[in-house]
Write an enzyme that holds these catalytic residues in place. Sequence first.
Site, PDB file in Angstrom:
ATOM      1  N   HIS A   1      -8.680   3.599  -3.091  1.00 20.38           N
ATOM      2  CA  HIS A   1      -9.252   4.563  -2.135  1.00 20.38           C
ATOM      3  C   HIS A   1     -10.701   4.882  -2.495  1.00 20.38           C
ATOM      4  O   HIS A   1     -11.557   4.999  -1.618  1.00 20.38           O
ATOM      5  CB  HIS A   1      -8.462   5.879  -2.160  1.00 20.38           C
ATOM      6  CG  HIS A   1      -7.244   5.887  -1.279  1.00 20.38           C
ATOM      7  ND1 HIS A   1      -7.304   5.644   0.072  1.00 20.38           N
ATOM      8  CD2 HIS A   1      -5.937   6.133  -1.559  1.00 20.38           C
ATOM      9  CE1 HIS A   1      -6.082   5.742   0.584  1.00 20.38           C
ATOM     10  NE2 HIS A   1      -5.222   6.027  -0.380  1.00 20.38           N
TER      11      HIS A   1
ATOM     12  N   CYS B   1       1.225   5.738   2.198  1.00 15.65           N
ATOM     13  CA  CYS B   1      -0.065   6.379   1.945  1.00 15.65           C
ATOM     14  C   CYS B   1      -0.181   7.582   2.867  1.00 15.65           C
ATOM     15  O   CYS B   1       0.136   7.484   4.056  1.00 15.65           O
ATOM     16  CB  CYS B   1      -1.189   5.376   2.236  1.00 15.65           C
ATOM     17  SG  CYS B   1      -2.832   6.066   1.991  1.00 15.65           S
ATOM     18  N   LEU B   2      -0.644   8.705   2.322  1.00 12.81           N
ATOM     19  CA  LEU B   2      -0.792   9.903   3.149  1.00 12.81           C
ATOM     20  C   LEU B   2      -1.821   9.685   4.265  1.00 12.81           C
ATOM     21  O   LEU B   2      -1.801  10.394   5.262  1.00 12.81           O
ATOM     22  CB  LEU B   2      -1.200  11.101   2.280  1.00 12.81           C
ATOM     23  CG  LEU B   2      -0.153  11.535   1.245  1.00 12.81           C
ATOM     24  CD1 LEU B   2      -0.698  12.656   0.371  1.00 12.81           C
ATOM     25  CD2 LEU B   2       1.141  11.953   1.923  1.00 12.81           C
TER      26      LEU B   2
ATOM     27  N   HIS C   1      -3.522   2.162  -6.588  1.00 10.89           N
ATOM     28  CA  HIS C   1      -3.631   2.500  -5.159  1.00 10.89           C
ATOM     29  C   HIS C   1      -4.736   3.547  -4.950  1.00 10.89           C
ATOM     30  O   HIS C   1      -5.561   3.418  -4.036  1.00 10.89           O
ATOM     31  CB  HIS C   1      -2.259   3.026  -4.692  1.00 10.89           C
ATOM     32  CG  HIS C   1      -2.204   3.540  -3.287  1.00 10.89           C
ATOM     33  ND1 HIS C   1      -1.369   2.995  -2.330  1.00 10.89           N
ATOM     34  CD2 HIS C   1      -2.849   4.571  -2.675  1.00 10.89           C
ATOM     35  CE1 HIS C   1      -1.525   3.667  -1.186  1.00 10.89           C
ATOM     36  NE2 HIS C   1      -2.415   4.631  -1.376  1.00 10.89           N
ATOM     37  N   GLU C   2      -4.765   4.568  -5.818  1.00 10.17           N
ATOM     38  CA  GLU C   2      -5.752   5.652  -5.644  1.00 10.17           C
ATOM     39  C   GLU C   2      -7.167   5.178  -5.994  1.00 10.17           C
ATOM     40  O   GLU C   2      -8.135   5.591  -5.348  1.00 10.17           O
ATOM     41  CB  GLU C   2      -5.379   6.872  -6.497  1.00 10.17           C
ATOM     42  CG  GLU C   2      -3.993   7.466  -6.232  1.00 10.17           C
ATOM     43  CD  GLU C   2      -3.680   7.717  -4.776  1.00 10.17           C
ATOM     44  OE1 GLU C   2      -4.610   7.978  -3.986  1.00 10.17           O
ATOM     45  OE2 GLU C   2      -2.495   7.640  -4.410  1.00 10.17           O
TER      46      GLU C   2
ATOM     47  N   GLN D   1      -9.725  10.678   0.364  1.00 13.17           N
ATOM     48  CA  GLN D   1      -8.792  11.017   1.445  1.00 13.17           C
ATOM     49  C   GLN D   1      -9.007  12.424   1.997  1.00 13.17           C
ATOM     50  O   GLN D   1      -8.549  12.731   3.094  1.00 13.17           O
ATOM     51  CB  GLN D   1      -7.342  10.898   0.942  1.00 13.17           C
ATOM     52  CG  GLN D   1      -6.933   9.464   0.654  1.00 13.17           C
ATOM     53  CD  GLN D   1      -5.532   9.424   0.090  1.00 13.17           C
ATOM     54  OE1 GLN D   1      -5.343   9.590  -1.110  1.00 13.17           O
ATOM     55  NE2 GLN D   1      -4.543   9.222   0.938  1.00 13.17           N
TER      56      GLN D   1
ATOM     57  N   GLY E   1       0.295  10.773  -4.989  1.00 11.35           N
ATOM     58  CA  GLY E   1      -1.072  10.527  -5.417  1.00 11.35           C
ATOM     59  C   GLY E   1      -2.040  10.882  -4.304  1.00 11.35           C
ATOM     60  O   GLY E   1      -1.674  10.838  -3.121  1.00 11.35           O
TER      61      GLY E   1
HETATM   62 ZN    ZN Z   1      -3.169   6.215  -0.237  1.00 12.28          ZN
END
Ligand code: ZN
Length: 171
Positions: free
Chosen positions: A137, A91-92, A133-134, A51, A46
């Site tokens: 963000h 998470c990236l 989660h996204e 991000q 995701g």
């Molecule tokens: Zn993330």
Amino acid sequence: MTKLMILEFPDPRLRIKAAPVEHVDDKLRRLIDDMFETMYEAPGIGLAATQVDVHQRLLVTDVSSDRSAPHVLINPIILEKDGVAVTEEGCLSVPGYYEEVERANHIRVSFLDRDGESSELDVEGLLAVCIQHEIDHLDGKLFVDYLSEAKRGRIRKKLEKERRHQASAAL
Ligand code: ZN
């Protein structure tokens, strides 16, 4: 397509609350394609626009193992949520760290698709967790915010230290 740079915690730009997308046009579709490429190459399941330092309400996901289940959610709104899922999340933007987070196991979410059409998804399990989660963000929230302050502080210090090492190695 272009691979985009992913912001990493504790970059303050990850705390910006994203604004609704006003026009679903070719420019936005190019960004969507770039976000998919960036997510797949990372690799991740995701990615939120926040991000990649674009502060518009847009996210992409694909929880399959063979890139067969891509979803684009523009201006997502959670209509219903229930059940409990405890998932080890990563998470990236917080590379190398995985911690258990509790979220709803089932959600119903409305959004615009890549053609600007209204759509809904009724999903559970990993995809439901990933979308939550996204969306976090897009609201400037990270999964580490669900951890204790001490744990979050340790992760921040380690990531800052690693980045300093990378910076000096690049000189
Ligand atoms: Zn993330």
